[in-house]
Scaffold this motif. Structure first.
Motif, PDB file in Angstrom:
ATOM      1  N   GLN A 122       3.182   5.166   4.915  1.00 39.52           N
ATOM      2  CA  GLN A 122       3.290   4.393   3.676  1.00 39.52           C
ATOM      3  C   GLN A 122       4.186   5.126   2.694  1.00 39.52           C
ATOM      4  O   GLN A 122       4.271   6.351   2.735  1.00 39.52           O
TER       5      GLN A 122
ATOM      6  N   TYR B  86      -5.504  12.213   6.546  1.00 35.86           N
ATOM      7  CA  TYR B  86      -5.831  10.834   6.877  1.00 35.86           C
ATOM      8  C   TYR B  86      -6.372  10.802   8.289  1.00 35.86           C
ATOM      9  O   TYR B  86      -5.746  11.329   9.212  1.00 35.86           O
TER      10      TYR B  86
ATOM     11  N   ASN C  97      -8.922   5.929   9.520  1.00 35.80           N
ATOM     12  CA  ASN C  97      -8.711   4.935   8.480  1.00 35.80           C
ATOM     13  C   ASN C  97      -9.366   5.295   7.138  1.00 35.80           C
ATOM     14  O   ASN C  97      -9.700   4.435   6.340  1.00 35.80           O
ATOM     15  N   ARG C  98      -9.591   6.598   6.936  1.00 36.74           N
ATOM     16  CA  ARG C  98     -10.107   7.054   5.647  1.00 36.74           C
ATOM     17  C   ARG C  98      -9.416   8.355   5.299  1.00 36.74           C
ATOM     18  O   ARG C  98      -8.653   8.897   6.102  1.00 36.74           O
TER      19      ARG C  98
ATOM     20  N   PRO D 221       0.835  -1.206   0.000  1.00 38.02           N
ATOM     21  CA  PRO D 221       0.000   0.000   0.000  1.00 38.02           C
ATOM     22  C   PRO D 221       0.869   1.255   0.000  1.00 38.02           C
ATOM     23  O   PRO D 221       1.890   1.290   0.678  1.00 38.02           O
TER      24      PRO D 221
ATOM     25  N   MET E 260       0.274   8.265   7.488  1.00 43.29           N
ATOM     26  CA  MET E 260      -0.146   6.906   7.128  1.00 43.29           C
ATOM     27  C   MET E 260       0.993   5.903   7.225  1.00 43.29           C
ATOM     28  O   MET E 260       0.757   4.690   7.234  1.00 43.29           O
TER      29      MET E 260
ATOM     30  N   THR F 193     -13.770   3.125  -7.103  1.00 40.96           N
ATOM     31  CA  THR F 193     -13.416   3.856  -5.889  1.00 40.96           C
ATOM     32  C   THR F 193     -14.174   5.167  -5.822  1.00 40.96           C
ATOM     33  O   THR F 193     -14.772   5.608  -6.792  1.00 40.96           O
TER      34      THR F 193
ATOM     35  N   SER G 290     -13.575   6.312   1.558  1.00 37.56           N
ATOM     36  CA  SER G 290     -12.972   5.052   1.986  1.00 37.56           C
ATOM     37  C   SER G 290     -11.799   4.714   1.073  1.00 37.56           C
ATOM     38  O   SER G 290     -11.751   5.137  -0.076  1.00 37.56           O
ATOM     39  N   LEU G 291     -10.844   3.952   1.592  1.00 35.08           N
ATOM     40  CA  LEU G 291      -9.645   3.593   0.837  1.00 35.08           C
ATOM     41  C   LEU G 291      -9.964   2.421  -0.102  1.00 35.08           C
ATOM     42  O   LEU G 291     -10.755   1.577   0.271  1.00 35.08           O
ATOM     43  N   PRO G 292      -9.349   2.350  -1.254  1.00 35.67           N
ATOM     44  CA  PRO G 292      -8.460   3.344  -1.839  1.00 35.67           C
ATOM     45  C   PRO G 292      -9.220   4.603  -2.247  1.00 35.67           C
ATOM     46  O   PRO G 292     -10.305   4.520  -2.809  1.00 35.67           O
TER      47      PRO G 292
ATOM     48  N   SER H  55      -3.266   3.067  -1.554  1.00 37.22           N
ATOM     49  CA  SER H  55      -4.335   3.498  -0.650  1.00 37.22           C
ATOM     50  C   SER H  55      -4.888   4.847  -1.064  1.00 37.22           C
ATOM     51  O   SER H  55      -6.048   5.140  -0.826  1.00 37.22           O
ATOM     52  N   VAL H  56      -4.003   5.671  -1.641  1.00 39.41           N
ATOM     53  CA  VAL H  56      -4.431   7.009  -2.038  1.00 39.41           C
ATOM     54  C   VAL H  56      -3.813   7.339  -3.392  1.00 39.41           C
ATOM     55  O   VAL H  56      -2.645   7.028  -3.626  1.00 39.41           O
TER      56      VAL H  56
END
Ligand SMILES: Cc1cc2nc3c(=O)[nH]c(=O)nc-3n(C[C@H](O)[C@H](O)[C@H](O)COP(=O)(O)OP(=O)(O)OC[C@H]3O[C@@H](n4cnc5c(N)ncnc54)[C@H](O)[C@@H]3O)c2cc1C
Lengths: 311, 260
Positions: free
Chosen positions: A30, A114, A117-118, A2, A28, A103, A137-139, A80-81
């Motif tokens: 990531q 972030y 969790n969204r 991710p 995040m 998505t 919501s992810l992604p 994720s984004v």
């Protein structure tokens, strides 16, 4: 793995999005990557914070045709984004990628963070009347308008991974006959320091000459409301201000015969000082103004021009 | 002879939405509905194509049960028939993902079209996603931000306008096009057109008949809150009868602000 990804057909905008991407990277935890359609700035992206860069190479030079390839990468990378540069071309690609990947997509976000969790964003709705906060919501896909963020500062000695990918982006159903640049005027009003904006209170095109005198006297650029350019064609489309036109934030904005509907005001309300001249005391422009004169612009304009010219 | 479908959205008129002074929440209690301004251009474009090249134009809309009120206005603008999907529970949470899923499914169900037109965005939330999403779901090309459409032997020629350039694109086969407001000036329906609209056919489509999976109707984007945008300005008004006095006061104030 991710990650947070950035895509824009415009490399400068991609470097602005890296600034937003770096903040998400911190919260995040990531890695951050860039998807580009030209290989020219790979090293600049890495210096500006990218851990990985994909360069897409296709037979088709039309940026809009890369949506499929972008969708494939974010799927392969389990992104994720994906932050997308909010040019018109970028918005086109963004919506296609969102549909392919099923998505959510937020258009023209002012802020991105972030939380829970969204991805939470803010943006303008109802023609600029209100700011809406949303959760994706992810992604999550988000387009961000140009110049929302400053370009990420380059750092020396950053390392990143580089991959070049062939994009199968030929589409025989579409043929781009010609791509002809519109010659932009020398001055872009979105960066002007002073603006005189005329609205439909102006009775005829010839009267622009009197407005130009004030414009000259104070060293401004001329702007207008949508009707004056799109309907009357008195001024080029690049000069109209508002939600569908230019966003400006000069140190001084003076309106003449502009009623101040929200679709116009949203394009100028970040100006430092706002002055309005209108015959109608109830015109909404006065609520958006620091100083206002209730009066006929044909009376006020020559007086104001003279007073400012004598300074 | 093209078969054209135009999608439109029935939105709240933002001019009727008030910001509540205390908590800045929005009061849309008195807001009337209207066809999204940009979609009026799309409807006009569809009708002009049919007037010029023959064929037919139909309209499609999805919203809450109030969308039914829009049919008369939509049809008086020239389309020969209308399809509407009105579902309060789904419309209430519909993001662009849900809306596009519903519209694409409805398009598949009703007919096949040569051209599907949309406005470049809706005047309420301006997502600018529906046209490219529908095209992707229907697996046909999309050309966005179009300011001119013509038809040449079996091909659609669309001229799109981007910030710095215009592009002319030749399209073979069915496609979706989103139009810019500058493409035309929407007509103001005449009394005769309004009367004729009442006789035109309209058909309701139920979401439950579209064969969508439950996931297709789950929003990906959730609205957390809306807050009115507040302007903090000085609001100093000069309204003497003498404009010379007013201008003098203004210029003095500007000088104080450091502007001369
Ligand atoms: C979806 C959508 C998007 C839009 N996007 C934009 C946009 O990006 N930019 C934009 O500008 N508009 C936009 N509009 C249009 C916007 O809503 C207004 O209609 C427009 O801004 C009004 O322009 P105006 O103030 O020049 O004209 P009007 O609203 O007609 O106002 C004219 C004003 O001049 C005053 N006046 C008349 N005579 C005189 C005189 N002699 N001296 C002084 N004052 C006088 C009147 O009192 C009035 O206040 C959009 C609309 C929609 C629906």
């Amino acid at each position: 793995m991710p990650g947070i990804w950035v895509y824009s057909e415009d490399n400068t905008l991609a470097r602005q999005l890296l600034t937003a991407g770096q903040k998400l990277k911190e919260t995040m935890g990531q890695p951050l990557g860039v998807i580009a359609i030209s290989g020219e700035e790979i090293h600049a992206f890495i210096a500006a914070g990218a851990d990985k860069v994909y360069v897409l190479q296709g037979e088709n030079s039309w940026p809009e045709s890369y949506a499929g390839a972008v969708a494939d990468i974010i799927s392969k990378e389990a992104a994720s984004v994906l932050l997308i540069g909010g040019t018109l071309r970028g918005k086109d690609v963004a919506a296609k990628v969102a549909a392919k990947r099923k998505t959510g997509l937020v258009t023209d976000a002012l802020t991105v963070k972030y939380a829970n969790n969204r991805i939470e964003t803010t943006r303008l709705v109802y023609g600029g009347l209100a700011v809406r906060t949303e959760a994706v919501s992810l992604p999550a896909l988000v387009t961000i308008p140009p110049r929302t963020y400053a370009e990420a500062e380059p750092a020396a000695d950053r390392q990143g991974e580089i991959s070049t990918i062939d994009a199968a982006n030929k589409d025989t159903r579409l043929e781009i006959r010609n791509v002809c640049p519109i010659v932009r005027e020398a001055v872009d009003i979105s960066t002007a320091q002073r603006i005189v904006c005329v609205g439909r209170g102006l009775a005829k095109k010839e009267d622009l000459a009197a407005v130009e005198k004030l414009v000259k006297a104070i060293g401004a650029e001329i702007g207008c409301t949508r009707g004056l350019s799109e309907d009357y064609h008195w001024l080029p489309n690049e000069r109209y201000i508002g939600i569908s036109g230019q966003k400006v934030k000069p140190e001084l904005y003076i309106s003449l015969g502009v009623s101040g509907q929200v679709q116009h005001v949203v394009g100028m309300r970040d100006s430092k000082l706002i002055v309005a001249v209108d015959t109608n005391e109830k015109a909404p422009i006065f609520a958006a103004a620091d100083y206002g004169i209730v009066g006929d612009l044909y009376e006020v304009l020559p007086l104001l021009t003279e007073a400012m010219a004598n300074k | 002879m093209p078969k054209v479908l135009v999608c439109y959205k029935w939105v709240l008129d933002e001019q009727d939405i008030k910001i509540k002074a205390g908590d800045l929440s929005l009061d849309s209690g008195r807001a009337k509905g209207k066809i999204s301004d940009y979609d009026k251009n799309a409807i006009e474009a569809a009708v002009l194509l049919v007037e010029k090249y023959g064929g037919s134009a139909a309209a499609l809309t999805f919203g809450n049960t109030k969308v039914k009120q829009s049919l008369k206005d939509a049809l008086s603008r020239g389309p020969g028939q209308a399809y509407w999907i009105g579902d309060d529970a789904i419309a209430d949470k519909a993001d662009a993902f849900i809306t596009a899923n519903i519209l694409a499914a409805a398009i598949r169900k009703t007919d096949s079209y040569d051209l599907i037109l949309c406005g470049e965005g809706s005047s309420d939330v301006y997502n600018q996603q529906i046209a490219p999403r529908i095209a992707t779901l229907l697996e046909i090309p999309i050309v966005t931000f179009v300011k001119e459409i013509g038809i040449e032997t079996e091909k659609v020629i669309a001229t799109r306008k981007l910030g710095e350039c215009t592009e002319t694109i030749e399209i073979k086969g069915p496609a979706v096009i989103s139009v810019l407001p500058e493409i035309n000036k929407p007509r103001i329906p005449s009394l005769k057109q309004v009367m004729a609209a009442a006789k035109k056919p309209s058909a309701e489509i139920k979401v439950s008949d579209l064969g969508l999976a439950r996931d297709d109707l789950e929003a990906k984007v959730v609205v957390l809150s809306d807050a009115g945008y507040v302007m903090n300005r000085k609001n100093i008004l000069f309204k003497e009868a003498s404009q010379a006095d007013n201008v003098a006061k203004l210029v003095a104030n500007l000088a104080q602000e450091g502007i001369s």
